[in-house]
Design an enzyme around this catalytic site. Sequence first.
Site, PDB file in Angstrom:
ATOM      1  N   GLU C  29     138.724  -3.474  28.226  1.00 13.51           N
ATOM      2  CA  GLU C  29     138.239  -5.375  27.788  1.00 13.51           C
ATOM      3  C   GLU C  29     139.709  -5.640  26.903  1.00 13.51           C
ATOM      4  O   GLU C  29     140.499  -5.017  26.497  1.00 13.51           O
ATOM      5  CB  GLU C  29     137.514  -5.010  27.087  1.00 13.51           C
ATOM      6  CG  GLU C  29     135.913  -4.892  27.726  1.00 13.51           C
ATOM      7  CD  GLU C  29     135.242  -4.571  26.543  1.00 13.51           C
ATOM      8  OE1 GLU C  29     135.427  -4.747  25.126  1.00 13.51           O
ATOM      9  OE2 GLU C  29     133.782  -4.317  26.906  1.00 13.51           O
ATOM     10  N   LEU C  58     133.077  -7.021  29.865  1.00 15.18           N
ATOM     11  CA  LEU C  58     132.379  -6.469  28.880  1.00 15.18           C
ATOM     12  C   LEU C  58     131.105  -5.565  29.053  1.00 15.18           C
ATOM     13  O   LEU C  58     130.169  -5.995  28.895  1.00 15.18           O
ATOM     14  CB  LEU C  58     131.970  -7.848  28.008  1.00 15.18           C
ATOM     15  CG  LEU C  58     132.014  -7.455  26.537  1.00 15.18           C
ATOM     16  CD1 LEU C  58     131.997  -8.748  25.804  1.00 15.18           C
ATOM     17  CD2 LEU C  58     132.025  -6.174  26.005  1.00 15.18           C
ATOM     18  N   ALA C  59     131.541  -4.482  29.522  1.00 14.95           N
ATOM     19  CA  ALA C  59     130.197  -3.547  30.306  1.00 14.95           C
ATOM     20  C   ALA C  59     130.952  -1.828  30.042  1.00 14.95           C
ATOM     21  O   ALA C  59     132.024  -1.874  31.472  1.00 14.95           O
ATOM     22  CB  ALA C  59     129.787  -4.060  31.675  1.00 14.95           C
ATOM     23  N   GLU C  60     130.815  -1.218  29.386  1.00 11.36           N
ATOM     24  CA  GLU C  60     131.365  -0.351  29.000  1.00 11.36           C
ATOM     25  C   GLU C  60     131.229   1.215  30.041  1.00 11.36           C
ATOM     26  O   GLU C  60     131.994   1.306  30.282  1.00 11.36           O
ATOM     27  CB  GLU C  60     131.568   0.344  27.915  1.00 11.36           C
ATOM     28  CG  GLU C  60     132.460  -0.267  26.180  1.00 11.36           C
ATOM     29  CD  GLU C  60     131.929  -1.282  25.632  1.00 11.36           C
ATOM     30  OE1 GLU C  60     130.634  -1.979  26.310  1.00 11.36           O
ATOM     31  OE2 GLU C  60     132.260  -2.305  24.995  1.00 11.36           O
ATOM     32  N   PHE C  83     137.062  -0.167  21.048  1.00 15.54           N
ATOM     33  CA  PHE C  83     136.584   0.623  19.404  1.00 15.54           C
ATOM     34  C   PHE C  83     136.183   2.179  20.197  1.00 15.54           C
ATOM     35  O   PHE C  83     134.846   2.138  20.620  1.00 15.54           O
ATOM     36  CB  PHE C  83     136.027   0.363  18.664  1.00 15.54           C
ATOM     37  CG  PHE C  83     137.002  -1.414  18.213  1.00 15.54           C
ATOM     38  CD1 PHE C  83     137.490  -0.819  17.235  1.00 15.54           C
ATOM     39  CD2 PHE C  83     137.265  -2.601  18.609  1.00 15.54           C
ATOM     40  CE1 PHE C  83     137.848  -2.030  16.509  1.00 15.54           C
ATOM     41  CE2 PHE C  83     137.394  -3.244  17.636  1.00 15.54           C
ATOM     42  CZ  PHE C  83     138.406  -2.936  16.875  1.00 15.54           C
ATOM     43  N   HIS C 129     133.499  -0.972  13.607  1.00 12.76           N
ATOM     44  CA  HIS C 129     134.500  -1.369  14.000  1.00 12.76           C
ATOM     45  C   HIS C 129     135.370   0.017  12.992  1.00 12.76           C
ATOM     46  O   HIS C 129     136.266  -0.062  12.536  1.00 12.76           O
ATOM     47  CB  HIS C 129     135.308  -2.253  13.751  1.00 12.76           C
ATOM     48  CG  HIS C 129     134.790  -3.771  14.394  1.00 12.76           C
ATOM     49  ND1 HIS C 129     133.618  -3.563  13.430  1.00 12.76           N
ATOM     50  CD2 HIS C 129     134.892  -3.615  15.703  1.00 12.76           C
ATOM     51  CE1 HIS C 129     133.397  -4.738  14.785  1.00 12.76           C
ATOM     52  NE2 HIS C 129     133.928  -5.644  16.388  1.00 12.76           N
TER      53      HIS C 129
HETATM   54  C1  LIG Z   1     129.984  -3.186  23.571  1.00 13.47           C
HETATM   55  C2  LIG Z   1     130.875  -3.681  23.015  1.00 13.47           C
HETATM   56  N1  LIG Z   1     131.307  -3.941  23.003  1.00 13.47           N
HETATM   57  C3  LIG Z   1     133.060  -4.623  23.036  1.00 13.47           C
HETATM   58  C4  LIG Z   1     133.085  -5.061  21.629  1.00 13.47           C
HETATM   59  C5  LIG Z   1     134.435  -5.929  21.366  1.00 13.47           C
HETATM   60  N2  LIG Z   1     134.092  -7.715  21.325  1.00 13.47           N
HETATM   61  C6  LIG Z   1     133.574  -8.217  20.891  1.00 13.47           C
HETATM   62  S1  LIG Z   1     132.996  -9.587  20.706  1.00 13.47           S
HETATM   63  C7  LIG Z   1     133.591  -9.889  22.125  1.00 13.47           C
HETATM   64  C8  LIG Z   1     133.736 -10.444  24.002  1.00 13.47           C
HETATM   65  C9  LIG Z   1     132.608 -11.057  23.231  1.00 13.47           C
HETATM   66  O1  LIG Z   1     132.569 -12.840  24.448  1.00 13.47           O
HETATM   67  P1  LIG Z   1     130.860 -12.860  24.956  1.00 13.47           P
HETATM   68  O2  LIG Z   1     130.045 -12.671  24.995  1.00 13.47           O
HETATM   69  O3  LIG Z   1     131.660 -14.060  25.708  1.00 13.47           O
HETATM   70  O4  LIG Z   1     130.676 -14.411  23.367  1.00 13.47           O
HETATM   71  P2  LIG Z   1     131.788 -15.466  22.481  1.00 13.47           P
HETATM   72  O5  LIG Z   1     132.267 -13.905  21.854  1.00 13.47           O
HETATM   73  O6  LIG Z   1     132.541 -15.355  24.028  1.00 13.47           O
HETATM   74  O7  LIG Z   1     130.394 -15.993  22.169  1.00 13.47           O
HETATM   75  C10 LIG Z   1     134.285  -7.860  22.315  1.00 13.47           C
HETATM   76  C11 LIG Z   1     134.492  -7.620  23.907  1.00 13.47           C
HETATM   77  C12 LIG Z   1     131.742  -5.158  21.074  1.00 13.47           C
HETATM   78  N3  LIG Z   1     131.382  -5.433  19.956  1.00 13.47           N
HETATM   79  N4  LIG Z   1     130.804  -4.405  21.791  1.00 13.47           N
END
Ligand SMILES: Cc1ncc(C[n+]2csc(CCOP(=O)(O)OP(=O)(O)O)c2C)c(N)n1
Lengths: 328, 328, 328, 328
Positions: C29, C58-60, C83, C129
Amino acid sequence: MPTDDRSLTPERVLDAYRTVLRARALDDRRFVLNRAGKLAFIISPRGHEVAQVAAITALEPGRDRFCLYYRNFAAALACGFTPEELMLSAFARASDPSSGGRQTPGNFGSRRRGVIIGSSTVGPQIPKAAGIGLALKWRGEGGLCFVSFGEGATSQGDFHEGMNFAAIHRCPVIFFCENNHWAISVPQRLQVAGPGVAERAGAYGIPGVRVSGDDFFEVYRVVAQAASRARAGEGPTLIEADVLRLQSHSTDDDQRAYRDADELAAEAARDPIPRMRDALIDRGWLTPEGDRRVGEEVSREVERATEAAEAAPDPDPASLARHVYADG
Amino acid sequence: MPTDDRSLTPERVLDAYRTVLRARALDDRRFVLNRAGKLAFIISPRGHEVAQVAAITALEPGRDRFCLYYRNFAAALACGFTPEELMLSAFARASDPSSGGRQTPGNFGSRRRGVIIGSSTVGPQIPKAAGIGLALKWRGEGGLCFVSFGEGATSQGDFHEGMNFAAIHRCPVIFFCENNHWAISVPQRLQVAGPGVAERAGAYGIPGVRVSGDDFFEVYRVVAQAASRARAGEGPTLIEADVLRLQSHSTDDDQRAYRDADELAAEAARDPIPRMRDALIDRGWLTPEGDRRVGEEVSREVERATEAAEAAPDPDPASLARHVYADG
Amino acid sequence: MAERNLVQAIREALLEEMERDPRVCVLGEDVGRKGGVFKATEGLQQRFGEDRVLDTPLAESSIAGVAQGLALEDYRPVAEMQFADYSYPAFNQIVNEIARVRYRSNGDFSCPLVIRAPTGGGVRGALYHSQSPEAFYCHVPGLKVVLPSTPADAKGLLKAAIRDPDPVIFLEPKKLYRGARQELPEGEAALLPLGVATVVRPGGDLTAITYGFMRLVTLQAAALLSRDRIDVEIIDLRTLRPWDIETCVRSVEKTGRLAVIYEANRTGGFGAEIAAELAERCFASLDAPVTRIASPDVPAMPFSTSLEHAFMLNPDKVADGLRRLARY
Amino acid sequence: MAERNLVQAIREALLEEMERDPRVCVLGEDVGRKGGVFKATEGLQQRFGEDRVLDTPLAESSIAGVAQGLALEDYRPVAEMQFADYSYPAFNQIVNEIARVRYRSNGDFSCPLVIRAPTGGGVRGALYHSQSPEAFYCHVPGLKVVLPSTPADAKGLLKAAIRDPDPVIFLEPKKLYRGARQELPEGEAALLPLGVATVVRPGGDLTAITYGFMRLVTLQAAALLSRDRIDVEIIDLRTLRPWDIETCVRSVEKTGRLAVIYEANRTGGFGAEIAAELAERCFASLDAPVTRIASPDVPAMPFSTSLEHAFMLNPDKVADGLRRLARY
Ligand SMILES: Cc1ncc(C[n+]2csc(CCOP(=O)(O)OP(=O)(O)O)c2C)c(N)n1
Ligand SMILES: Cc1ncc(C[n+]2csc(CCOP(=O)(O)OP(=O)(O)O)c2C)c(N)n1
Ligand SMILES: [Mg+2]
Ligand SMILES: [Mg+2]
């Protein structure tokens, strides 16, 4: 490159038919051995054989990749596993080519055949296939990845993640769902929200096709079409093959405990193998006499395979800790 | 029970408008405090406020459940959090009602308000909401569960699993996707295969609705409609609210590094708050003069909230190991 | 040779390995245009293109699954989990699939990949985190686990991890990302072997075994103890699976006293393995009980500074523990 | 009172608790009509209906997520993972979400649920139906972990786990499911407290701490040793988190020798925690190094009988280890 019905010569179809019969005869034999206490655990492809063999026949073992699942006994034969090899894995012998007796039979793997080693876990092969597809796309040689699974597996997050990834990156992947309407004892209505599996393709903007899994020619056609799409760089296809589970989930299960007796009887009468035979006879590609002959040949093969596998040695206990890492 | 536009009295809309302004003013204040080194970390709702407040306005805090995500600062206000409470969590004070300063601000929780404690992890609230929906269905009192998330979260397996479960069991859940087209730096085209988020509802046989997130009345209408469906036992709805992310992802991010400057400028000019104000003025529910007055009141609230929160005590270090288990 | 901090060292290792071997690719990501939330992949996409430095959804689970697919096809993927706390959605792919590829195929397949993830606390990252999940991965045969604590170690070990024929979990202490700088060797000269610990401070009175950010804290604690004329030998494990038992045994046989210092919560942490193993092997040499100095058993460190400090080990806390051990 | 085996004891505990408390409900794959693949929930759906005994889709993350939602709404869900090996898709829900609900909400919310899963090997389950993953869960503050080894313990502890206000991972040694039978107390009389170990064989020469199936194996090993006049005291922990350190310390202080026997692979297993903790606490009493007797570090036991035997601890292997310890 088989892209449509025309390349399906009678020879190839008869070959596929022989593979279907082999799968059935081997499976029947496994059940006999199981009842005799010689085999511990079987997952039967009964009812899925025609769909599996038709799908693989439309592809190119050697060039393509196959992420099979535990019910793909017939597909494994179509990918080139021999009856003896499958019996070696049923007996968990050292020379089982998939895992040397380490995994339950049904976790097929053979690097030289492009059959990617599976596991018993439902679902993880789906994003894995997307990754393989990405690699094949990068390599640009027209290979594709075929990945199969039951309708139960479509409930896993991994199904969604794999479909989404493959669709975004137009990976050459064929997602092949063998929908037998049961995941062990859970019926489709408690498993799959919405109209069905094929419709889920729409969520990813890719084609979704439902096909009757007992129709060899139809399954061949939709898989060949998906293969053309994949090879042409047009991305993945989701295929839902409607099949019957003519056995319990596994030898640890008895489906009479949770399924309606009438329904079971009705399904037993819809075995796809006689239907394939009749279609071949109708086309004049097979005679009842020829059919009997193939059956006998297959019986002998199964006999030989069983004897050889039964006589083969077990894994050496000293090999237990080998292959944990490259240097071990 | 608000089920359609008619129950939206001018008073309620003006209240919602005040909440929107409060969210914006508090957020602006947080950024000032951040630059002054007083606040560590902010996730801004800038651009999402109108959609969030409209959605919550269509529901019933007290009766319904809310599984919010980290960007739901304005939604939290609409659910009843006070400016002071949100500032307490920004400062991580002991009296932060969500987590006593334990979580980053943005993880809202309040049992008495039906706001289910969140986490920073993207996705897991979605199946959780399905489970809450199931409980509410069993209880049969007409309550529903609202769950929100970004379009990035729709890539997680948990999105699929939660949707599938809720659809199979017709759980009273509203899945509310705030699609701002970016997940940190990843644009929608690399995130969401297919036409969009709303279309994914078809995979589960439930309604999917796309709505312009800067139109208070439209968002209110589709959420109210989904609520009626849910309360009537007709199951879940997926709503995709098209919104703008007018700030970087968080104070740890700078979107100018990966987004086009012209696009950013164009979006800044489409701030939904002026549009909501104009709509209210057009309807004759608000005057420019009234608007100025509300703005001043909100400023004073923010001032008071900040002062109170800044002066509030930090958590007692001795409380570190409390609430790991019930007896601790 | 310029001076580099730890995150720059990571980037340099990636850059050099990608230039050396066209099979090496990066996915995760925000690793592309943004260059990662910590800038570990900054500029790599501009250099190597959108395929080789791929922004995933966004999908580990699919990040790990796709990486596995690429590795099976002879690429050398380096997947980033944003993280370490967010590696859990991929836990099934990592533990059930990736770690077992070689074993379950009896050596026919292998899965050479690296999963990088920032680990540990002290940066106001709060519950999601800040986690130190190394113990989970250290319990998994088939995985290697690396956790460097200096720029040179990070560079040399990441290069080795990328070249390793087995899957490596590569944890990077984010608290040190922008810490001390070092001049770094380039190319082959930078390479360091996995599985070799380093004695970072020789000493005769007691042995302190540690890794990651705790190396620095323990060094500072040792400086405090040297005022009391207590001379601490500090070993930084660098690789946790396999770990360098021999170097540790030699030290403990010399000093007769052992403390294991780790940042994760105490119970079931990897320090338990180190302590148990060395207490057994060095029984005859021990003049005092093997002591563990670890974080409290709470679900991770809170956001509030007061609670974060209460949670984190610091030089004083570690010095206290070491002093008690020395005086036993 | 009839005699019951372990799986019947589980079923009885579920039945009694469901009758006692209408909030208790059961969910999982195949738990309904089929009554679970091991029959632990047999007949419960007929008795309590399709809601309270709910067949879920094949998706472990959502099983845990839905259970969490139900618990948040004051139900008392008992979720089944069909095999402990298949709990990993739910790892994020369990570790990041369920375990931290109370902590992250500063005590405002709680998550009283039980996750049941068959664990361990010796039943030809191969790599994916044999794992012993307790160490993963024992490292997680906020979770409790129970692993009983007799029918009475299973019943009493499951009842206690269901009534516990915190989330409990309840692992059931499948090898013992159809093992020895016991007469079971009913209702409140059956209840046993979590966190209390039991001395299953008093002895003076050495202490063997174990749990699960290894209790039986260690008892058999102790019988072998008694021929050599070595008198083993055996402690069955029953609950692993929190574990009963005091009972263990008392025994080790008496015998001066300790072996920890566990079925999981050695490195990083929960036995490391037991060994490390007791080696520290009992340092002054120990006449010999604390010994761990565990399974080899391979990714789980193979299917082949010869390899399964090579993997599994048995009375001879355990007796060897104990004898060496006694003679140290
Ligand atoms: C499981 C997981 N992976 C990665 C993250 C890091 N992270 C936090 S917010 C985010 C982006 C989220 O984007 P979206 O779902 O479109 O929501 P937005 O912030 O745009 O409102 C990421 C990658 C996390 N919090 N949880
Ligand atoms: C992650 C995971 N959960 C549970 C299981 C146990 N299990 C094995 S097969 C199966 C049912 C699968 O059904 P389906 O996907 O429809 O395939 P079918 O067996 O019907 O061909 C289940 C629940 C598993 N193997 N993996
Ligand atoms: Mg099925
Ligand atoms: Mg977004």
